[in-house]
Design an enzyme around this catalytic site. Structure first.
Site, PDB file in Angstrom:
ATOM      1  N   SER A  36       0.794  -1.389  -0.046  1.00 14.83           N
ATOM      2  CA  SER A  36       0.022  -0.004  -0.008  1.00 14.83           C
ATOM      3  C   SER A  36       0.633   1.365   0.029  1.00 14.83           C
ATOM      4  O   SER A  36       1.734   1.411   0.826  1.00 14.83           O
ATOM      5  CB  SER A  36      -0.734   0.012   1.082  1.00 14.83           C
ATOM      6  N   ASN A  39       1.809   3.869   3.260  1.00 12.92           N
ATOM      7  CA  ASN A  39       1.613   3.056   4.622  1.00 12.92           C
ATOM      8  C   ASN A  39       3.158   2.974   4.908  1.00 12.92           C
ATOM      9  O   ASN A  39       3.880   2.284   4.367  1.00 12.92           O
ATOM     10  CB  ASN A  39       0.884   1.634   4.203  1.00 12.92           C
ATOM     11  N   TYR A 177     -10.832   2.625  -5.668  1.00 12.36           N
ATOM     12  CA  TYR A 177      -9.360   2.290  -5.090  1.00 12.36           C
ATOM     13  C   TYR A 177      -9.497   0.833  -4.741  1.00 12.36           C
ATOM     14  O   TYR A 177      -8.631  -0.037  -5.144  1.00 12.36           O
ATOM     15  CB  TYR A 177      -8.899   3.159  -3.977  1.00 12.36           C
ATOM     16  N   ILE A 178     -10.386   0.441  -3.905  1.00 16.74           N
ATOM     17  CA  ILE A 178     -10.529  -0.833  -3.491  1.00 16.74           C
ATOM     18  C   ILE A 178     -11.026  -1.782  -4.755  1.00 16.74           C
ATOM     19  O   ILE A 178     -10.509  -3.054  -4.839  1.00 16.74           O
ATOM     20  CB  ILE A 178     -11.601  -1.089  -2.422  1.00 16.74           C
ATOM     21  N   CYS A 179     -11.945  -1.482  -5.458  1.00 19.97           N
ATOM     22  CA  CYS A 179     -12.445  -2.188  -6.511  1.00 19.97           C
ATOM     23  C   CYS A 179     -11.440  -2.620  -7.569  1.00 19.97           C
ATOM     24  O   CYS A 179     -11.269  -3.674  -8.414  1.00 19.97           O
ATOM     25  CB  CYS A 179     -13.595  -1.501  -7.245  1.00 19.97           C
ATOM     26  N   ALA A 180     -10.197  -1.903  -7.613  1.00 22.81           N
ATOM     27  CA  ALA A 180      -9.068  -1.938  -8.657  1.00 22.81           C
ATOM     28  C   ALA A 180      -8.444  -3.113  -8.258  1.00 22.81           C
ATOM     29  O   ALA A 180      -7.634  -3.705  -8.887  1.00 22.81           O
ATOM     30  CB  ALA A 180      -8.420  -0.601  -8.647  1.00 22.81           C
ATOM     31  N   GLU A 181      -8.352  -3.224  -6.880  1.00 22.04           N
ATOM     32  CA  GLU A 181      -7.523  -4.505  -6.293  1.00 22.04           C
ATOM     33  C   GLU A 181      -8.076  -5.888  -6.260  1.00 22.04           C
ATOM     34  O   GLU A 181      -7.474  -6.812  -6.142  1.00 22.04           O
ATOM     35  CB  GLU A 181      -7.045  -3.962  -4.878  1.00 22.04           C
ATOM     36  N   TYR A 201      -1.366 -10.127   2.274  1.00 25.21           N
ATOM     37  CA  TYR A 201      -1.388  -8.632   3.154  1.00 25.21           C
ATOM     38  C   TYR A 201      -1.272  -8.814   4.412  1.00 25.21           C
ATOM     39  O   TYR A 201      -1.470  -9.935   5.071  1.00 25.21           O
ATOM     40  CB  TYR A 201      -2.674  -8.160   2.731  1.00 25.21           C
TER      41      TYR A 201
END
Length: 241
Positions: A36, A39, A177-181, A201
């Site tokens: 990330s 982070n 952002y999340i849906c891309a991952e 992760y």
């Protein structure tokens, strides 16, 4: 490479999310290690440890960082458009450099270890199809949307001022952002053409409960696994299901 068990005296510990995920981990074909941007967990030293661990246990390793929607996220958090772009450029330049250094040190040939931004998958038909599936599920399935919103809350929790509530623009950008991952949690083998893959992760994510549940819905493929990969000095998060 087939791994019967992971060596106990390591700096990192893998906790496969399910028993089937453990089987995929033991196959040792391929691992995605999520990174990330921004982070503080992902220091240069940590990335070297993660990369070495990946090479010790898997035939191929991909360190993948999200380089999509980063500027939009800064803007949604209140930065002006120009400052948001500058922060995104600086942030991504830093994570690319650290990932590239870890990859070059571990595997100068680039045969077994690669560093990738999410944007590199945009032209892959399997990724595009999976991304469309995710977007459709978020729109049509209340459980998927609730899970996505829970992830949004986790992501934004450390970025807002005390007492500040999220607004719809922030939630919208964070969902993107999340849906891309998510496609890499669904079916990395289809995207990268590997026989099986473990997506790792360092935190437990609500997404895993959804993708590895029973019955119909948005589910990980049979050759896709997930694991929580943490330093050995962190508390154990429980055995595989």
């Amino acid at each position: 490479m087939t791994q019967a068990a992971f060596a106990p005296a390591e700096t990192l510990r893998l906790q496969p999310y399910t028993d089937h995920c453990r089987v995929i981990a033991d196959e040792g074909a391929h691992v995605v290690i999520g990174v990330s941007p921004g982070n503080s967990y992902f220091t240069a030293q940590r990335l070297r440890e993660l990369t070495r661990w990946g090479m010790d246990h898997f035939d191929q390793v991909d360190l993948v960082y999200t380089d999509l929607h980063v500027s939009d996220m800064y803007e949604a958090l209140g930065y002006g458009a120009d400052e948001a772009r500058r922060k995104a450029v600086k942030n991504l330049r830093g994570v690319r450099a650290k990932v590239a250094a870890a990859v070059a040190e571990a595997d100068p040939t680039g045969v077994r270890v690669r560093g990738r931004g999410m944007s590199e998958f945009g032209d892959v038909p399997a990724y595009r199809a999976l991304h469309r599936t995710v977007l459709d599920a978020v729109a049509a399935d209340p459980l998927v949307r609730e899970t996505c919103d829970a992830l949004t809350g986790i992501f934004l929790a450390g970025k807002l001022a005390p007492g500040q509530r999220t607004d719809e623009r922030q939630r919208e950008v964070c969902r993107a952002y999340i849906c891309a991952e998510v496609p890499l949690f669904l079916d990395t083998p289809a995207i990268l053409g590997v026989p099986s893959s473990l997506n790792c992760y360092h935190q437990a994510l609500p997404l895993a409960d959804l993708l590895y549940g029973r019955g119909p819905g948005l589910r990980a493929s049979r050759n896709q696994g997930h694991g929580i990969l943490t330093p050995t000095d962190t508390p154990d998060r429980g055995a595989a299901r």
